[in-house]
Design a protein around this motif. Structure first.
Motif, mmCIF file in Angstrom:
data_model
loop_
_atom_site.group_PDB
_atom_site.id
_atom_site.type_symbol
_atom_site.label_atom_id
_atom_site.label_comp_id
_atom_site.label_asym_id
_atom_site.label_seq_id
_atom_site.Cartn_x
_atom_site.Cartn_y
_atom_site.Cartn_z
ATOM 1 N N MET A 1 0.525 -1.201 0.276
ATOM 2 C CA MET A 1 0.186 0.050 0.584
ATOM 3 C C MET A 1 0.933 1.771 -0.164
ATOM 4 O O MET A 1 1.904 1.456 0.702
ATOM 5 N N ARG A 2 0.154 2.540 -0.541
ATOM 6 C CA ARG A 2 1.895 2.769 -0.747
ATOM 7 C C ARG A 2 0.360 4.634 -0.063
ATOM 8 O O ARG A 2 0.033 4.808 -0.201
ATOM 9 N N THR A 3 1.864 5.310 0.455
ATOM 10 C CA THR A 3 1.329 6.396 1.993
ATOM 11 C C THR A 3 1.551 8.268 1.212
ATOM 12 O O THR A 3 2.481 7.664 0.193
ATOM 13 N N VAL A 4 1.042 8.513 0.475
ATOM 14 C CA VAL A 4 0.479 9.992 0.790
ATOM 15 C C VAL A 4 0.415 10.837 1.585
ATOM 16 O O VAL A 4 -0.386 10.537 2.881
ATOM 17 N N VAL A 5 1.324 12.463 1.599
ATOM 18 C CA VAL A 5 0.893 13.362 2.250
ATOM 19 C C VAL A 5 0.336 13.920 2.103
ATOM 20 O O VAL A 5 0.419 14.572 0.732
ATOM 21 N N ILE A 6 -1.892 14.422 2.131
ATOM 22 C CA ILE A 6 -1.870 15.689 1.492
ATOM 23 C C ILE A 6 -2.343 16.832 2.540
ATOM 24 O O ILE A 6 -3.046 16.686 3.556
ATOM 25 N N THR A 7 -1.545 18.103 2.110
ATOM 26 C CA THR A 7 -1.676 19.542 2.953
ATOM 27 C C THR A 7 -2.954 19.919 2.589
ATOM 28 O O THR A 7 -3.547 20.052 1.438
ATOM 29 N N GLY A 8 -3.531 21.119 3.536
ATOM 30 C CA GLY A 8 -4.956 21.813 3.401
ATOM 31 C C GLY A 8 -6.162 20.249 2.782
ATOM 32 O O GLY A 8 -6.515 20.798 2.105
ATOM 33 N N ALA A 9 -6.299 19.817 3.721
ATOM 34 C CA ALA A 9 -7.127 18.393 2.878
ATOM 35 C C ALA A 9 -8.347 18.509 3.543
ATOM 36 O O ALA A 9 -9.135 17.573 3.596
ATOM 37 N N GLY A 10 -8.440 19.546 4.218
ATOM 38 C CA GLY A 10 -10.033 19.400 4.898
ATOM 39 C C GLY A 10 -10.593 19.393 4.250
ATOM 40 O O GLY A 10 -11.993 20.244 4.098
ATOM 41 N N GLN A 11 -10.888 20.858 3.137
ATOM 42 C CA GLN A 11 -11.766 21.497 2.681
ATOM 43 C C GLN A 11 -11.053 21.134 0.854
ATOM 44 O O GLN A 11 -10.260 21.856 0.641
ATOM 45 N N GLY A 12 -11.674 21.603 0.098
ATOM 46 C CA GLY A 12 -11.900 22.068 -1.224
ATOM 47 C C GLY A 12 -10.736 20.470 -2.020
ATOM 48 O O GLY A 12 -11.503 19.939 -2.101
ATOM 49 N N LEU A 13 -9.701 21.521 -3.310
ATOM 50 C CA LEU A 13 -9.154 20.396 -3.804
ATOM 51 C C LEU A 13 -8.258 19.572 -2.959
ATOM 52 O O LEU A 13 -8.396 18.212 -2.975
ATOM 53 N N GLY A 14 -7.801 19.768 -1.474
ATOM 54 C CA GLY A 14 -7.351 18.769 -0.693
ATOM 55 C C GLY A 14 -8.503 17.545 -0.783
ATOM 56 O O GLY A 14 -7.939 16.231 -0.588
ATOM 57 N N ARG A 15 -9.546 18.108 -0.149
ATOM 58 C CA ARG A 15 -10.565 16.770 -0.040
ATOM 59 C C ARG A 15 -10.759 16.330 -1.036
ATOM 60 O O ARG A 15 -10.952 15.236 -0.713
ATOM 61 N N ALA A 16 -11.343 16.952 -2.047
ATOM 62 C CA ALA A 16 -11.042 16.027 -3.268
ATOM 63 C C ALA A 16 -10.164 14.968 -3.586
ATOM 64 O O ALA A 16 -9.713 13.948 -3.910
ATOM 65 N N HIS A 17 -8.615 15.551 -3.073
ATOM 66 C CA HIS A 17 -7.521 14.981 -3.572
ATOM 67 C C HIS A 17 -7.649 13.590 -2.948
ATOM 68 O O HIS A 17 -7.576 12.132 -3.231
ATOM 69 N N ALA A 18 -7.844 13.671 -1.353
ATOM 70 C CA ALA A 18 -7.752 12.944 -0.223
ATOM 71 C C ALA A 18 -8.668 11.730 -0.753
ATOM 72 O O ALA A 18 -8.423 10.234 -0.891
ATOM 73 N N LEU A 19 -9.976 12.511 -1.135
ATOM 74 C CA LEU A 19 -11.034 10.329 -1.459
ATOM 75 C C LEU A 19 -10.751 10.452 -3.223
ATOM 76 O O LEU A 19 -10.758 8.921 -3.181
ATOM 77 N N ALA A 20 -9.937 11.183 -3.958
ATOM 78 C CA ALA A 20 -9.487 9.954 -4.695
ATOM 79 C C ALA A 20 -8.304 9.599 -4.619
ATOM 80 O O ALA A 20 -8.227 8.046 -4.768
ATOM 81 N N PHE A 21 -7.559 9.463 -3.609
ATOM 82 C CA PHE A 21 -6.274 8.603 -3.417
ATOM 83 C C PHE A 21 -6.209 7.493 -2.287
ATOM 84 O O PHE A 21 -6.708 6.014 -2.320
ATOM 85 N N GLY A 22 -8.130 8.190 -1.576
ATOM 86 C CA GLY A 22 -8.469 6.404 -0.425
ATOM 87 C C GLY A 22 -9.149 5.267 -1.702
ATOM 88 O O GLY A 22 -8.878 4.566 -1.534
ATOM 89 N N ALA A 23 -9.316 6.073 -2.891
ATOM 90 C CA ALA A 23 -10.502 5.051 -3.579
ATOM 91 C C ALA A 23 -9.542 3.985 -4.756
ATOM 92 O O ALA A 23 -9.690 3.019 -4.809
ATOM 93 N N ALA A 24 -8.251 5.451 -5.332
ATOM 94 C CA ALA A 24 -7.143 4.385 -5.483
ATOM 95 C C ALA A 24 -6.214 3.391 -4.723
ATOM 96 O O ALA A 24 -5.376 2.882 -5.288
ATOM 97 N N GLY A 25 -6.773 3.455 -2.782
ATOM 98 C CA GLY A 25 -6.256 2.283 -2.272
ATOM 99 C C GLY A 25 -5.232 3.178 -1.556
ATOM 100 O O GLY A 25 -4.536 1.961 -0.493
ATOM 101 N N TYR A 26 -4.770 4.100 -1.325
ATOM 102 C CA TYR A 26 -3.770 4.506 -0.547
ATOM 103 C C TYR A 26 -3.737 4.670 0.944
ATOM 104 O O TYR A 26 -5.123 5.079 1.543
ATOM 105 N N HIS A 27 -2.895 5.044 2.000
ATOM 106 C CA HIS A 27 -3.054 5.065 3.321
ATOM 107 C C HIS A 27 -2.964 7.295 3.172
ATOM 108 O O HIS A 27 -1.747 7.252 2.132
ATOM 109 N N VAL A 28 -4.086 7.419 3.382
ATOM 110 C CA VAL A 28 -3.710 9.086 3.260
ATOM 111 C C VAL A 28 -3.399 9.677 4.235
ATOM 112 O O VAL A 28 -4.092 9.887 5.525
ATOM 113 N N VAL A 29 -2.578 10.144 4.595
ATOM 114 C CA VAL A 29 -2.118 11.089 5.497
ATOM 115 C C VAL A 29 -2.775 12.609 5.475
ATOM 116 O O VAL A 29 -2.003 12.822 4.298
ATOM 117 N N LEU A 30 -3.482 12.871 6.196
ATOM 118 C CA LEU A 30 -4.279 14.120 5.737
ATOM 119 C C LEU A 30 -3.767 15.591 6.976
ATOM 120 O O LEU A 30 -3.921 15.162 7.812
#
Length: 286
Positions: A1-30
């Protein structure tokens, strides 16, 4: 499982990125300033298929940025990608910008990108030096304001232009360690742009909302993937269903006297250079 850090993940683009990485099976660090917002995004991300670590805090703080990288590695034993998305605006015309508004925009946007990039890249360099293969990805977030300039956003434009410069320098320095560094310049409806893009570009026939932040995330997920190892140091403009490569500063036409110029000679020389040079892109709002 790949791990990604996303900054500014609480809303807007960051939230959209987080959901897309989650759907791709990543461990997402918000990461975001607000822990409450991260709780909601974490639940959505898990529902999308990912696993999550919440790492709230001010990403422009040097020590906080280091701790976010450390938490990512501690969670899964690895870090594969960093998506720098945190940002803010303090819009003013040049003659009205206060010192605090300038400092805030530079700190949050520029230092908030560089601090996690610095700590993540040092981690990957250490792995590479120790003989561990690295296929890491950094995706920064610049802006059309940084690439073209935007009237009323001199501080934000300066920070975003600097992020594009950081991207190309980091790409050149980190390629030897197996790290790619690219940037996106997105156009999307977020809390920062809600007034500008309130109802823009919603196709009545298909219902496709070209300004939805979710349209930007597929490119970010791809740039963070193992497949994207062949592209680095590039800036992509992305909006709706459109993806393009932004072409930055290039060496233009030149005239060489072979000696020191006299100031009185240079008027015709500059006029000739301007005639031979392509017209620059217009500043937004000009």
């Amino acid at each position: 499982m790949r791990t990604v850090v996303i900054t500014g993940a609480g809303q807007g683009l960051g939230r959209a990125h987080a959901l897309a990485f989650g759907a791709a099976g990543y461990h997402v660090v918000l990461n975001d300033l607000g822990a409450e917002r991260l709780d909601a995004v974490a639940a959505e991300c898990v529902a999308a298929g990912g696993t999550v670590t919440a790492a709230p805090g001010d990403i422009a703080d040097w020590d906080v940025a280091a701790s976010v990288v450390q938490r990512a590695v501690a969670a899964t034993g690895r870090l594969d990608a960093l998506v720098n998305n945190a940002g803010m605006t303090r819009d003013r015309m040049v003659t009205n910008v206060t010192e605090a508004e300038w400092d805030d925009a530079i700190r949050v946007n520029l230092k908030g990108h560089f601090a996690p990039l610095r700590h993540a890249s040092a981690y990957w360099k250490g792995l590479a030096k120790a003989g561990t293969p690295v296929a890491a990805r950094i995706v920064n977030t610049t802006s059309g304001a940084g690439l073209m300039g935007n009237v009323g956003q001199v501080n934000y434009s300066a920070a975003k232009a600097a992020i594009a410069a950081v991207t190309v320098v980091a790409a050149a320095e980190l390629e030897r360690y197996g790290v790619t560094v690219n940037a996106i310049a997105p156009s999307a409806r977020t809390p920062m742009t809600a007034d500008v893009f309130a109802d823009a570009m919603r196709a009545p026939d298909t219902g496709f909302d070209a300004m939805a932040p979710e349209n930007v995330s597929p490119l970010v997920v791809w740039l963070a993937s193992p497949e994207a190892g062949f592209v680095t140091g590039r800036v992509f403009e992305v909006s709706g269903g459109s993806v393009s490569i932004a072409d930055g500063w290039q060496h233009g036409p030149a005239t060489d006297a072979g000696r020191r110029w006299d100031p009185n000679e240079l008027g015709p020389v500059v006029r000739d250079l301007l005639t031979r040079a392509p017209q620059p892109a217009a500043v937004y709002g000009a």
